[in-house]
Design an enzyme around this catalytic site. Structure first.
Site, short mmCIF file in Angstrom:
data_model
loop_
_atom_site.label_atom_id
_atom_site.label_comp_id
_atom_site.label_asym_id
_atom_site.label_seq_id
_atom_site.Cartn_x
_atom_site.Cartn_y
_atom_site.Cartn_z
N CYS A 37 0.84 -1.20 0.00
CA CYS A 37 0.00 0.00 0.00
C CYS A 37 0.87 1.25 0.00
O CYS A 37 2.10 1.18 0.07
CB CYS A 37 -0.92 0.00 1.22
SG CYS A 37 -0.02 0.08 2.80
N ASP A 443 -5.19 -27.27 -8.90
CA ASP A 443 -4.32 -27.55 -7.77
C ASP A 443 -5.18 -27.45 -6.51
O ASP A 443 -6.29 -26.90 -6.56
CB ASP A 443 -3.17 -26.54 -7.74
CG ASP A 443 -2.32 -26.67 -6.50
OD1 ASP A 443 -1.88 -27.79 -6.20
OD2 ASP A 443 -2.10 -25.66 -5.81
N ASP A 624 -1.43 -22.26 -8.14
CA ASP A 624 -0.90 -21.06 -7.49
C ASP A 624 0.56 -21.15 -7.06
O ASP A 624 1.20 -20.14 -6.85
CB ASP A 624 -1.74 -20.72 -6.25
CG ASP A 624 -1.45 -21.65 -5.09
OD1 ASP A 624 -1.44 -22.88 -5.30
OD2 ASP A 624 -1.22 -21.16 -3.97
N ASP A 628 3.45 -25.41 -9.42
CA ASP A 628 2.43 -25.43 -10.47
C ASP A 628 2.86 -24.68 -11.72
O ASP A 628 2.25 -24.83 -12.78
CB ASP A 628 1.12 -24.80 -9.97
CG ASP A 628 0.52 -25.57 -8.81
OD1 ASP A 628 0.46 -26.81 -8.90
OD2 ASP A 628 0.12 -24.94 -7.82
#
Length: 731
Positions: A37, A443, A624, A628
């Site tokens: 942020c 997944d 994710d 993968d």
């Protein structure tokens, strides 16, 4: 090999001279993993700016990077990483071969601006000439306006048309045709003919047609190019996960911080708590916990003890460890995963996009038609000038502007719609491939599930017991400990971190109270004995019996509903996971997935996808983790959640946000609608050609009228594509 981006910054020398004498400056770029942020950005900049020798620090929130300008030789990369570490931010140096270069996007945008500015001004001059022809404009004024148009058009065409000219030349050198060949030919002939007519003092010039043509084509090309490079920065950020440096422990007890690339098998490496391991190896000293989710996808940390194999890129979450390196640099498992990704991406790179397939037939037809028009007019006894003018009109009318916009316009409408629903489309041809899929492979951890353990049967744990357990848990980084603290806060409790907490690696936490010792950790640590349940944490109060706190990685809220919806739509659904069989079976049963496999490493996942491909299936992979990423690259299309490892997000064609899995259904529906609308746009383009090409061949359309007709077809294609933003879609 990749080098850290450290380069002299001559433009900063003056500033450096005023504040640091006459010393030169250098610039270092770091990846800041957990900068989320504006507040984080300000803290990062402030922490770095206060370090001696740093002249300035400028953070880029969207790319999660910070560029530091410092006095040369006074500040090292390790110094900057340590400063940010003390401020609570994980940082790593950005590697040169991973730097995201968006210069292509900027180049196209500049060319679009030049072409648009030139087209507007030339069109104003042309309107004045057309109006003057109906009035009393003198010939000299008309000729002056034509020369002014030429002065604007010639440099604009030379600059804005370069992407098409270069591509056309490359195609011709390879003895083939592409869409850029007729584009380049039409623009070049229209410009040259207009310049010739201007020199002769003719009333008819077509600079406006040539530049307007480039303007519309460049818009389509810019949209396509920007989609190709939208998320290139994330790939660079991932390379920092390997650990750029490591502390080598020598036989005499001395240590030295070396680059991970300088490590060799046999070296002993000291890995501090919270540090990523720089090489594959075996633990020789120390006990603790290793977060291997980056490699295996399994959420639960594994116990680290002497003799255990560990891998580069994994995170030490417990006590300091001494590791003997067995594989370094390009021999590590992480490097092997990278090679698997590269091989998989090369296989998918052979996919031919819809627009490219159309262009392979379109370009030869355009050239043939233009040539036949020119020759036909000559045979009929017309001079070369009207024959060439008619041929140019044919080339402009048949110029594949609508064809070039057909897919990008739909893609922009589709990506805008998906973006509003939390789905980011990264690959230019990702929607096309997604629309063709018929099998979906998920997944488990972090994809089908939320990827964070949750306390189950919370009613068995009172508020009083939970807040005491949370006070102990606040001193640990273990996922289950964090889950205890999260549960307490969700109940509205405000746990305060206990002091004097002792952590025993591989066992748990303890602290001494007036009533005795309280403990939080394994069953054995809390005096219960071996229980064999890896997903259980025990809390033993000082004045009571141990209480079990059981955890599970919950499915996403709509996972079962989404799987059922996909099955009804005719998709085959499978689950491939690196997690243990019990957890995978439970998740598959709850989600309604019949076919599942557990403990799958990256190579095994790719092997399964290849088997499906050999069976004629086109697979959408949803995953994710780093484990993968090769499968995401090997699949026909791929998606990742926004919580995925950066490399998975980079490899995936689409990234979705939020906790709901419904984004997969929405993306599939939009992709299918986008494909249908792209085909509709091709139909519009062909219909437009069927109407206007005969007019151009017959000489009823000047190059200017041809350009207007071409622009109208582009507007029609774009207007059709815009409908996708509000159109109802279904899988």
């Amino acid at each position: 090999m990749a080098q850290v981006l450290t380069e002299a910054a001559p433009h900063e020398t003056a500033a450096a001279g005023s504040s640091q004498g006459n010393s030169a400056c250098e610039s270092t770029t770091l990846v800041v993993e957990n900068m989320h942020c504006g507040g984080c950005m300000r803290k990062v900049e402030k922490a770095l700016a206060e370090f001696p020798g740093v002249i300035s620090a400028r953070a880029n929130l969207s790319a999660r990077r910070v560029t530091v300008t410092s006095s040369k030789g006074r500040v090292t990369t390790d110094d900057l990483v340590d400063v940010l570490g003390k401020a609570g931010y994980k940082a790593a140096p950005l590697l040169e071969d991973a730097a995201s270069d968006k210069s292509a996007d900027k180049e196209f945008l500049r060319r679009v601006g030049v072409a648009g500015f030139a087209a507007m001004n030339i069109m104003l001059l042309s309107v004045a000439v057309w109006s003057g022809q109906a009035g009393d404009m003198e010939k000299s004024v008309q000729t002056l306006f034509h020369w002014i148009s030429a002065l604007i058009a010639l440099p604009a065409v030379a600059y804005a048309g370069q992407p098409f000219f270069r591509s056309a030349m490359q195609a011709l050198r390879s003895r083939r045709l592409n869409m850029d060949v007729p584009i380049s030919l039409a623009v070049t002939l229209a410009t040259a003919m207009s310049l010739f007519q201007t020199i002769r003092g003719s009333e008819h010039v077509y600079f406006d047609a040539a530049v307007s043509l480039l303007f519309f084509l460049l818009i389509g090309r810019f949209l396509d190019q920007s989609m190709r490079t939208r998320a290139a920065g994330a790939a660079a950020n991932l390379l920092g996960l390997r650990g750029s440096t490591a502390t080598v422990l020598f036989p005499d007890g001395s240590t030295e911080r070396l680059s991970a690339r300088a490590l060799t098998p046999g070296m002993r490496i000291l890995v501090a708590t919270g540090e990523r391991i720089g090489a594959d190896g075996k633990i020789v000293e120390g006990r603790g916990a290793i977060d291997e989710s980056l490699i295996t996808g399994e959420a639960e940390p594994v116990t680290a003890e002497p003799g255990r194999q560990v891998f580069a890129g994994t995170l030490n979450m417990g006590a300091p460890l001494v590791i003997e390196a067995t594989a370094t640099n390009e021999s590590t498992l992480l490097a092997e995963i990278g090679r698997l990704m590269t091989a998989a991406e090369q296989g998918r790179g052979r996919y031919v996009r819809l627009a490219d397939r159309a262009a392979s037939y379109y370009a030869p037809a355009v050239h043939s038609l233009g040539l036949m028009t020119f020759v036909g007019w000559l045979i009929m006894g017309h001079g070369w000038e009207p024959a060439l003018t008619a041929a140019i009109s044919v080339l402009i009318i048949t110029c594949p502007c609508a064809l070039a916009l057909a897919v990008p316009a739909v893609q922009v409408a589709a990506t805008s719609r998906l973006f509003g629903r939390g789905v980011i489309v990264k690959a230019a041809d990702g929607l096309e491939r997604l629309a063709e899929t018929d099998t979906i492979v998920f997944d488990k951890t972090g994809t089908l599930t939320l990827g964070e353990p949750r306390l189950i049967e919370p009613q068995s744990c009172s508020d009083d017991l939970l807040i005491r357990a949370a006070a102990l848990a606040a001193a640990s980084r273990h996922p289950y400990a964090r889950a205890v603290v999260r549960e307490a806060r969700e109940r509205g409790l405000k746990p305060v971190a206990a002091t004097d907490v002792r952590e025993v690696s591989g066992a748990g936490l303890a602290r001494q109270t007036e009533a005795g010792e309280e403990r939080l950790g394994s069953a054995v640590w809390c005096g219960v004995g071996e229980q064999g349940d890896a997903a259980t944490l025990w809390y033993k109060p000082a004045d009571g019996d141990p209480v079990a706190l059981r955890f599970e990685d919950q499915l996403r809220p709509d996972a079962a509903e989404v799987i059922a919806q996909l099955k009804r739509a005719g998709y085959a659904v499978e689950l491939l996971s690196g997690d243990r069989p019990g957890a995978v079976e439970a998740a598959a049963r709850e989600a309604g997935i019949d076919h599942w496999q557990a403990r799958q490493n990256p190579a095994e996942k790719i092997a399964r996808l290849e088997a499906l491909k050999a069976a004629g299936r086109k697979v959408l992979m949803v995953g994710d983790g780093l484990n993968d990423a090769p499968a995401l690259a090997a699949a026909h299309a791929s998606m990742s959640p926004s919580t995925a490892a950066d490399v998975s997000q980079t490899t995936a064609d689409l990234v979705f946000q939020g906790e709901r899995l419904g984004a997969v259904v929405e993306a599939l529906g939009v992709a299918k609608s986008a494909r249908r609308m792209a085909l509709q746009n091709f139909g519009l383009s062909l219909g437009y050609n069927a109407i206007f090409v005969p007019l151009a061949v017959a000489g009823y359309a000047t190059p200017l009228i041809a350009a207007i007709a071409m622009s109208s077809s582009s507007i029609a294609v774009t207007a059709n594509a815009v409908r996708l933003r509000s159109k109802r879609v279904k899988v």
